[in-house]
Scaffold this motif. Structure first.
Motif, PDB file in Angstrom:
ATOM      1  N   ASN A 100      49.328 -22.337  20.157  1.00 43.09           N
ATOM      2  CA  ASN A 100      48.540 -23.425  19.579  1.00 43.09           C
ATOM      3  C   ASN A 100      49.107 -23.882  18.245  1.00 43.09           C
ATOM      4  O   ASN A 100      48.563 -23.598  17.193  1.00 43.09           O
ATOM      5  N   ILE A 101      50.213 -24.581  18.305  1.00 40.09           N
ATOM      6  CA  ILE A 101      50.851 -25.108  17.105  1.00 40.09           C
ATOM      7  C   ILE A 101      50.231 -26.457  16.775  1.00 40.09           C
ATOM      8  O   ILE A 101      50.170 -27.345  17.616  1.00 40.09           O
ATOM      9  N   ILE A 102      49.718 -26.631  15.584  1.00 41.60           N
ATOM     10  CA  ILE A 102      49.124 -27.889  15.176  1.00 41.60           C
ATOM     11  C   ILE A 102      50.006 -28.537  14.116  1.00 41.60           C
ATOM     12  O   ILE A 102      50.337 -27.932  13.113  1.00 41.60           O
ATOM     13  N   LYS A 103      50.390 -29.777  14.375  1.00 40.63           N
ATOM     14  CA  LYS A 103      51.169 -30.530  13.398  1.00 40.63           C
ATOM     15  C   LYS A 103      50.523 -31.894  13.209  1.00 40.63           C
ATOM     16  O   LYS A 103      49.916 -32.446  14.125  1.00 40.63           O
ATOM     17  N   THR A 104      50.640 -32.421  12.030  1.00 37.63           N
ATOM     18  CA  THR A 104      50.077 -33.731  11.749  1.00 37.63           C
ATOM     19  C   THR A 104      51.071 -34.804  12.167  1.00 37.63           C
ATOM     20  O   THR A 104      52.119 -34.966  11.541  1.00 37.63           O
ATOM     21  N   ASN A 105      50.723 -35.532  13.212  1.00 36.83           N
ATOM     22  CA  ASN A 105      51.600 -36.588  13.698  1.00 36.83           C
ATOM     23  C   ASN A 105      51.219 -37.919  13.065  1.00 36.83           C
ATOM     24  O   ASN A 105      50.737 -38.839  13.733  1.00 36.83           O
ATOM     25  N   LYS A 128      55.899 -38.852  10.725  1.00 33.65           N
ATOM     26  CA  LYS A 128      56.239 -37.671  11.530  1.00 33.65           C
ATOM     27  C   LYS A 128      56.401 -38.042  12.997  1.00 33.65           C
ATOM     28  O   LYS A 128      57.287 -37.524  13.682  1.00 33.65           O
ATOM     29  N   SER A 129      55.545 -38.939  13.496  1.00 38.20           N
ATOM     30  CA  SER A 129      55.649 -39.358  14.892  1.00 38.20           C
ATOM     31  C   SER A 129      57.008 -39.996  15.166  1.00 38.20           C
ATOM     32  O   SER A 129      57.633 -39.743  16.200  1.00 38.20           O
ATOM     33  N   ILE A 166      51.715 -27.411  23.649  1.00 39.56           N
ATOM     34  CA  ILE A 166      52.889 -27.006  24.413  1.00 39.56           C
ATOM     35  C   ILE A 166      53.419 -25.703  23.821  1.00 39.56           C
ATOM     36  O   ILE A 166      53.146 -25.377  22.670  1.00 39.56           O
ATOM     37  N   ASN A 167      54.142 -24.942  24.627  1.00 37.52           N
ATOM     38  CA  ASN A 167      54.613 -23.658  24.116  1.00 37.52           C
ATOM     39  C   ASN A 167      55.652 -23.845  23.018  1.00 37.52           C
ATOM     40  O   ASN A 167      56.179 -24.933  22.801  1.00 37.52           O
ATOM     41  N   SER A 168      55.905 -22.783  22.288  1.00 44.11           N
ATOM     42  CA  SER A 168      56.713 -22.890  21.070  1.00 44.11           C
ATOM     43  C   SER A 168      58.169 -23.251  21.355  1.00 44.11           C
ATOM     44  O   SER A 168      58.822 -23.885  20.520  1.00 44.11           O
ATOM     45  N   PHE A 186      59.980 -31.291  22.645  1.00 46.68           N
ATOM     46  CA  PHE A 186      59.006 -32.275  22.185  1.00 46.68           C
ATOM     47  C   PHE A 186      58.268 -31.766  20.955  1.00 46.68           C
ATOM     48  O   PHE A 186      57.148 -31.268  21.055  1.00 46.68           O
ATOM     49  N   PRO A 187      58.879 -31.857  19.790  1.00 47.87           N
ATOM     50  CA  PRO A 187      58.174 -31.404  18.580  1.00 47.87           C
ATOM     51  C   PRO A 187      56.880 -32.179  18.369  1.00 47.87           C
ATOM     52  O   PRO A 187      56.838 -33.397  18.534  1.00 47.87           O
ATOM     53  N   GLY A 188      55.819 -31.441  18.027  1.00 49.00           N
ATOM     54  CA  GLY A 188      54.531 -32.081  17.785  1.00 49.00           C
ATOM     55  C   GLY A 188      53.770 -32.447  19.041  1.00 49.00           C
ATOM     56  O   GLY A 188      52.731 -33.103  18.967  1.00 49.00           O
TER      57      GLY A 188
END
Length: 397
Positions: A106-111, A115-116, A286-288, A295-297
């Protein structure tokens, strides 16, 4: 036998549903399961026990990329074998099998907008020449629609565009927005077939340049435009139809509400939107390995999550269709085309990239085929639209 070797023996014994052969770094070969080996795994050097336990997807993904691990046989079948072993009721409480869970990070990033754009360019701006080698003639990079198992990939992609445009029930003179337009096949077809005015937006400079070239070459400047921009940057415009194909997976969980509220603002009252996207049956990042290399983010939304957001934004869901096995077939075509083009790709990319891309295409095919993820098309209206056809017959004239 040392402790690490004992761990590996137990781990590999419980990892696969099919019989397989494993060659360890010391030359020792062990067969697991009953019957003839369906594939062979070779460890050229050990991967740390801690790495495997803490993050199998990253440990094995990087291990394969870096040639610590070799696979003889179908990479897709190897991943499917892992999934089928995981799903067996007899193995749910097995301590070795639970380490093999691949869809749990569960990686959370601010898109945000900046960043997008970075994330999209990371994946899509690696060269149109590369994508052209293994995509179909239309350069469509999303799930195709196979009316028949004999359909070529190109025909299936044409089918998909026609299927989407048909669902939207387009009328001449209407306006259409394509959020994440790829290389432009959908907006160009919409303009030529239905005489609508279409705008496509993308964050990929490579895609933007190609779409612009196609618009000019086909003389469609009066009907089609393309912009290099984020969908959140569109101001002061409304559209009769909004479509998004394979884009919302890049939005991120924390921006899903923003996506739907933006679409609501962009749609005319009674307007119709189609969302074509990968879905899960539970909320999960998505997995790490995918997050780091592909697909980062990225985030795969759950069906119920999307339906809830539609309802809270006063959208009315009027059609929902699963195309899961269509995506399996699409990915298998891509993987086959990739391998056929390997002599050319080897001149463009290094071995690490090639192994990464091979694992990406095959593991996605396995995920769809095993039902870990799905592909859905959601059709919904802004507010009540009582003029919509009463049956689905309009889709199949």
């Amino acid at each position: 036998m040392n402790l690490d070797k004992v761990f590996y023996q137990n781990f590999m014994k419980n990892l696969f549903a099919d019989p397989c052969e494993v060659r360890y770094w010391d030359g020792n070969v062990v067969n697991y399961g009953e019957g003839e080996a369906q594939f062979r795994i070779g460890f050229n050097e050990p991967i740390g026990k801690k790495e495997i336990i803490s993050d199998l997807s990253l440990a094995f993904g990087e291990g394969y990329m870096q040639k610590k691990i070799d696979i003889e046989g179908s990479v897709q079948k190897v991943i499917e074998s892992i999934y089928r072993k995981q799903d067996s009721p007899l193995n749910q409480k097995n301590p070795y099998v639970k380490w093999a869970k691949i869809l749990s990070n569960n990686i959370i990033k601010t898109n945000n907008i900046i960043k997008s754009k970075e994330n999209i360019q990371y994946h899509y701006d690696i060269g149109n020449d590369f994508y052209r080698l293994w995509l179909d003639e239309t350069m469509t990079y999303s799930c195709a629609y196979f009316k028949s198992p004999e359909d070529t990939l190109t025909q299936a992609q044409i089918n998909k565009v026609d299927h989407i445009l048909g669902k939207l029930n387009l009328q001449p003179g209407q306006t259409l927005l394509d959020i994440g337009c790829g290389w432009g096949e959908l907006i160009l077809t919409a303009a030529k077939t239905y005489q609508v005015k279409a705008l496509g937006i993308t964050l990929s400079s490579e895609q933007y340049a190609r779409v612009l070239e196609r618009i000019q070459n086909e003389g469609l400047q009066d009907l089609v435009e393309v912009q290099l921009m984020d969908y959140r940057e569109i101001k002061g415009r409304n559209f009769d139809r909004v479509v998004s194909v394979g884009m919302i997976e890049h939005v991120g969980k924390e921006h899903l509400e923003e996506y739907f509220s933006t679409v609501k603002n962009l749609l005319s009252e009674g307007g119709v939107s189609l969302l074509h996207c990968i879905t899960g049956y539970e909320e999960s990042a998505i997995n790490s390995w995918f997050n780091k290399y592909i697909f980062p983010g990225g985030y795969i939304p759950a069906v119920q999550e999307l339906v809830s957001l539609m309802a809270s934004n006063r959208f009315y869901l009027i059609d929902l269709e699963s195309l899961r096995e269509h995506y399996t077939r699409t990915l298998e075509h891509w993987a086959q085309n990739f391998e056929k083009s390997l002599p050319i790709i080897q001149k463009m990319k290094d071995e690490t990239f090639i192994r990464m891309w091979r694992l990406y295409l095959n593991s996605c095919a396995a995920s769809f085929h095993c039902g870990n993820i799905d592909l859905h098309q959601f059709l919904f209206t802004k507010g009540v639209n009582n003029s919509w056809p009463l049956t689905r017959e309009y889709l199949y004239p």
